[in-house]
Write a protein that holds these residues in place. Structure first.
Motif, PDB file in Angstrom:
ATOM      1  N   ALA A   1      28.058  22.764  41.966  1.00 21.63           N
ATOM      2  CA  ALA A   1      29.519  22.738  42.130  1.00 21.63           C
ATOM      3  C   ALA A   1      29.963  21.415  42.746  1.00 21.63           C
ATOM      4  O   ALA A   1      30.930  20.789  42.285  1.00 21.63           O
ATOM      5  CB  ALA A   1      29.964  23.919  43.001  1.00 21.63           C
ATOM      6  N   THR A   2      29.229  20.963  43.752  1.00 21.60           N
ATOM      7  CA  THR A   2      29.587  19.705  44.422  1.00 21.60           C
ATOM      8  C   THR A   2      29.415  18.527  43.465  1.00 21.60           C
ATOM      9  O   THR A   2      30.265  17.627  43.395  1.00 21.60           O
ATOM     10  CB  THR A   2      28.692  19.505  45.671  1.00 21.60           C
ATOM     11  OG1 THR A   2      28.805  20.668  46.483  1.00 21.60           O
ATOM     12  CG2 THR A   2      29.105  18.285  46.461  1.00 21.60           C
ATOM     13  N   LEU A   3      28.302  18.544  42.725  1.00 21.47           N
ATOM     14  CA  LEU A   3      28.041  17.440  41.795  1.00 21.47           C
ATOM     15  C   LEU A   3      29.122  17.369  40.713  1.00 21.47           C
ATOM     16  O   LEU A   3      29.645  16.285  40.407  1.00 21.47           O
ATOM     17  CB  LEU A   3      26.664  17.629  41.137  1.00 21.47           C
ATOM     18  CG  LEU A   3      26.286  16.586  40.082  1.00 21.47           C
ATOM     19  CD1 LEU A   3      26.101  15.214  40.735  1.00 21.47           C
ATOM     20  CD2 LEU A   3      25.015  16.986  39.336  1.00 21.47           C
ATOM     21  N   LEU A   4      29.474  18.507  40.140  1.00 18.55           N
ATOM     22  CA  LEU A   4      30.458  18.513  39.055  1.00 18.55           C
ATOM     23  C   LEU A   4      31.824  18.057  39.570  1.00 18.55           C
ATOM     24  O   LEU A   4      32.545  17.316  38.883  1.00 18.55           O
ATOM     25  CB  LEU A   4      30.540  19.911  38.434  1.00 18.55           C
ATOM     26  CG  LEU A   4      29.270  20.307  37.649  1.00 18.55           C
ATOM     27  CD1 LEU A   4      29.233  21.802  37.378  1.00 18.55           C
ATOM     28  CD2 LEU A   4      29.170  19.523  36.343  1.00 18.55           C
ATOM     29  N   LYS A   5      32.171  18.465  40.779  1.00 14.24           N
ATOM     30  CA  LYS A   5      33.434  18.005  41.381  1.00 14.24           C
ATOM     31  C   LYS A   5      33.366  16.489  41.616  1.00 14.24           C
ATOM     32  O   LYS A   5      34.300  15.748  41.274  1.00 14.24           O
ATOM     33  CB  LYS A   5      33.663  18.754  42.699  1.00 14.24           C
ATOM     34  CG  LYS A   5      34.807  18.202  43.526  1.00 14.24           C
ATOM     35  CD  LYS A   5      36.139  18.327  42.800  1.00 14.24           C
ATOM     36  CE  LYS A   5      37.274  17.757  43.638  1.00 14.24           C
ATOM     37  NZ  LYS A   5      38.521  17.670  42.860  1.00 14.24           N
TER      38      LYS A   5
ATOM     39  N   ARG B   1      32.112  29.484  43.573  1.00 13.18           N
ATOM     40  CA  ARG B   1      31.616  28.192  44.088  1.00 13.18           C
ATOM     41  C   ARG B   1      32.383  27.031  43.453  1.00 13.18           C
ATOM     42  O   ARG B   1      32.716  26.054  44.107  1.00 13.18           O
ATOM     43  CB  ARG B   1      30.119  28.062  43.808  1.00 13.18           C
ATOM     44  CG  ARG B   1      29.294  28.929  44.746  1.00 13.18           C
ATOM     45  CD  ARG B   1      27.833  28.909  44.397  1.00 13.18           C
ATOM     46  NE  ARG B   1      27.096  29.773  45.315  1.00 13.18           N
ATOM     47  CZ  ARG B   1      26.109  30.568  44.964  1.00 13.18           C
ATOM     48  NH1 ARG B   1      25.681  30.603  43.710  1.00 13.18           N
ATOM     49  NH2 ARG B   1      25.495  31.318  45.859  1.00 13.18           N
ATOM     50  N   LEU B   2      32.646  27.161  42.168  1.00 10.08           N
ATOM     51  CA  LEU B   2      33.422  26.107  41.487  1.00 10.08           C
ATOM     52  C   LEU B   2      34.836  26.035  42.053  1.00 10.08           C
ATOM     53  O   LEU B   2      35.382  24.945  42.259  1.00 10.08           O
ATOM     54  CB  LEU B   2      33.471  26.383  39.979  1.00 10.08           C
ATOM     55  CG  LEU B   2      32.150  26.193  39.233  1.00 10.08           C
ATOM     56  CD1 LEU B   2      32.219  26.815  37.840  1.00 10.08           C
ATOM     57  CD2 LEU B   2      31.796  24.712  39.136  1.00 10.08           C
ATOM     58  N   GLN B   3      35.421  27.193  42.307  1.00 12.33           N
ATOM     59  CA  GLN B   3      36.777  27.202  42.886  1.00 12.33           C
ATOM     60  C   GLN B   3      36.775  26.519  44.252  1.00 12.33           C
ATOM     61  O   GLN B   3      37.643  25.704  44.555  1.00 12.33           O
ATOM     62  CB  GLN B   3      37.274  28.642  43.042  1.00 12.33           C
ATOM     63  CG  GLN B   3      37.760  29.269  41.750  1.00 12.33           C
ATOM     64  CD  GLN B   3      38.100  30.740  41.932  1.00 12.33           C
ATOM     65  OE1 GLN B   3      37.332  31.481  42.561  1.00 12.33           O
ATOM     66  NE2 GLN B   3      39.222  31.170  41.381  1.00 12.33           N
ATOM     67  N   SER B   4      35.795  26.847  45.066  1.00 18.87           N
ATOM     68  CA  SER B   4      35.732  26.254  46.418  1.00 18.87           C
ATOM     69  C   SER B   4      35.576  24.752  46.348  1.00 18.87           C
ATOM     70  O   SER B   4      36.146  24.017  47.161  1.00 18.87           O
ATOM     71  CB  SER B   4      34.550  26.835  47.204  1.00 18.87           C
ATOM     72  OG  SER B   4      34.704  28.201  47.340  1.00 18.87           O
ATOM     73  N   ALA B   5      34.813  24.296  45.353  1.00 19.02           N
ATOM     74  CA  ALA B   5      34.575  22.851  45.221  1.00 19.02           C
ATOM     75  C   ALA B   5      35.749  22.152  44.528  1.00 19.02           C
ATOM     76  O   ALA B   5      35.821  20.930  44.520  1.00 19.02           O
ATOM     77  CB  ALA B   5      33.282  22.614  44.438  1.00 19.02           C
ATOM     78  N   GLY B   6      36.642  22.923  43.923  1.00 23.66           N
ATOM     79  CA  GLY B   6      37.763  22.321  43.186  1.00 23.66           C
ATOM     80  C   GLY B   6      37.360  21.827  41.814  1.00 23.66           C
ATOM     81  O   GLY B   6      37.982  20.915  41.270  1.00 23.66           O
TER      82      GLY B   6
END
Ligand code: SF4
Ligand code: SF4
Length: 372
Positions: free
Chosen positions: A113-117, A156-161
């Motif tokens: 999630a962090t990487l994609l954001k 997780r994706l939502q949290s990471a934006g």
């Protein structure tokens, strides 16, 4: 009217960690995934980028979107995805129109999630509804439901934006109203519902047990809930497309309007393919016979005729659609849904009755009675 290719669906992984019963990759007529590499190599990816760069350079102003797809694209691994994103930005530069990735989300952890954001990749999640609806079709390779893992990944994706939106395949056993409310309870603001991909040759086998308009009935429930919520920030593609067409504009999607192909699918071996959903029709039907290793996207005319016709000429509608009062809105529906071995694409959509019922309901609700 001619239309240009403006995005590429890039199959970076050919296999999946799930085995959804309706999947057009693994559980339909086309089994070509079996003869392709599991992952796209750096060499194939670079060839694809070079073809995209040349195609854009020949058309000043054109920008190309890149969507990582599969199978399950996360199976390609973090290092490969990161490398591919970096190369895409380096090669296409100003000609890039964004990078997306479509995933079942079950493998999304904090690092993904962090990487994609961080890489500014917009992620679409495939989720069919609550656990009962989703797990009816979307099971893992051992037959276990995938809902809990998918929702964890989505959150997780939502949290990471990094969440772009949710795509759901309509479940004819499901409740459209409850499914919409469920997505909203998850905080999803951008969603789409897809008609199940079937042709005239296999609809009866796969969906024959339902009533005459199961998909239309589901979508009418979704529409009523969406319309009642009346929040312009909740995007629901199937309805905004139909409303646009009802008002005389373009549907802006392959689902309606019989548009020319605006995208190509690039397989893990570099093969250039048309609309993925055509896999429900026949083995290899969407093959162009061309490869990014040897061919430019302007070479479609020397490949198999269907892909060239889809991209440059279009496929005429059948007589029934031609005489239909809603032809300017529906346009025969999704191309794959028009196919039969007997008549090719010279049929109305298998979901014709559902589409007519949905459009009629939308017209009644919105008082848009005529298309300009
Ligand atoms: S997650 Fe997607 S690619 Fe994987 S089996 Fe399900 S529908 Fe097919
Ligand atoms: S598929 Fe049905 S609703 Fe759509 S244009 Fe053809 S006849 Fe009309």
């Amino acid at each position: 009217m001619k239309r240009r290719i403006d995005h590429l669906v890039v199959k970076i992984a050919e296999r999946c960690n799930l085995n959804c019963s309706y999947c057009y990759m693994y559980n339909h007529e086309d089994k070509s995934y079996l003869r392709r590499p599991r992952y796209m190599s750096d060499e194939i990816f670079d060839s694809m980028l070079e073809r995209a760069r040349r195609y854009c350079l020949a058309r000043p102003g054109l920008r190309m979107g890149i969507i990582f797809h599969g199978g399950e694209p996360l199976l390609a691994g973090r290092a490969r995805v990161q490398r591919f994103v970096e190369r895409t930005r380096a090669v296409l530069g100003e000609m890039l129109d964004g990078i997306g990735l479509q995933t079942n989300a079950t493998l999304i952890d904090e690092r993904w999630a962090t990487l994609l954001k961080h890489m500014n990749v917009k992620v679409g999640v495939s989720l069919d509804g609550d656990a009962v609806n989703h797990d009816r079709y979307r099971k893992d390779l051992r037959g276990r439901g995938s809902h809990a893992a998918a929702v964890r990944g989505l959150e997780r994706l939502q949290s990471a934006g990094a969440l772009g939106g949710v795509i759901a395949v309509v479940d004819p056993d499901g409740d459209g109203r409850a499914t919409y409310r469920y997505f909203r309870s998850l905080g999803v603001r951008k969603m789409n519902f897809l008609f199940p991909d079937v042709s005239h040759d296999n609809k009866r086998r796969l969906y024959g047990q339902y009533g005459s308009t199961p998909i239309g009935d589901f979508l009418i429930q979704v529409f009523d809930e969406w319309y009642r919520e009346d929040d312009p920030e909740i995007e629901l593609k199937v309805f905004s497309s139909l409303l646009s067409a009802m008002l005389g504009g373009k549907a802006g999607t392959e689902a309606f309007g019989n548009p020319l192909l605006s995208f190509l699918v690039i397989e893990t071996d570099g093969g250039i393919h048309a609309n993925d959903a055509l896999r429900v029709c026949e083995e290899d039907i969407g093959e162009s016979g061309l490869s990014v290793v040897h061919h430019d996207f302007d070479d479609l005319r020397i490949g198999m005729p269907l892909v060239y016709r889809l991209a440059e000429e279009g496929i005429p509608l059948c007589a029934t659609c031609g005489a239909c009062p809603e032809v300017y809105v529906c346009g025969g529906g999704n191309l794959a849904h028009r196919f039969s071995r007997a008549n090719g694409f010279n049929n109305e959509s298998v979901w014709c009755a559902d589409i007519l019922k949905l459009i009629g309901h939308m017209r009644h609700s919105t008082a848009i009675h005529a298309t300009p």
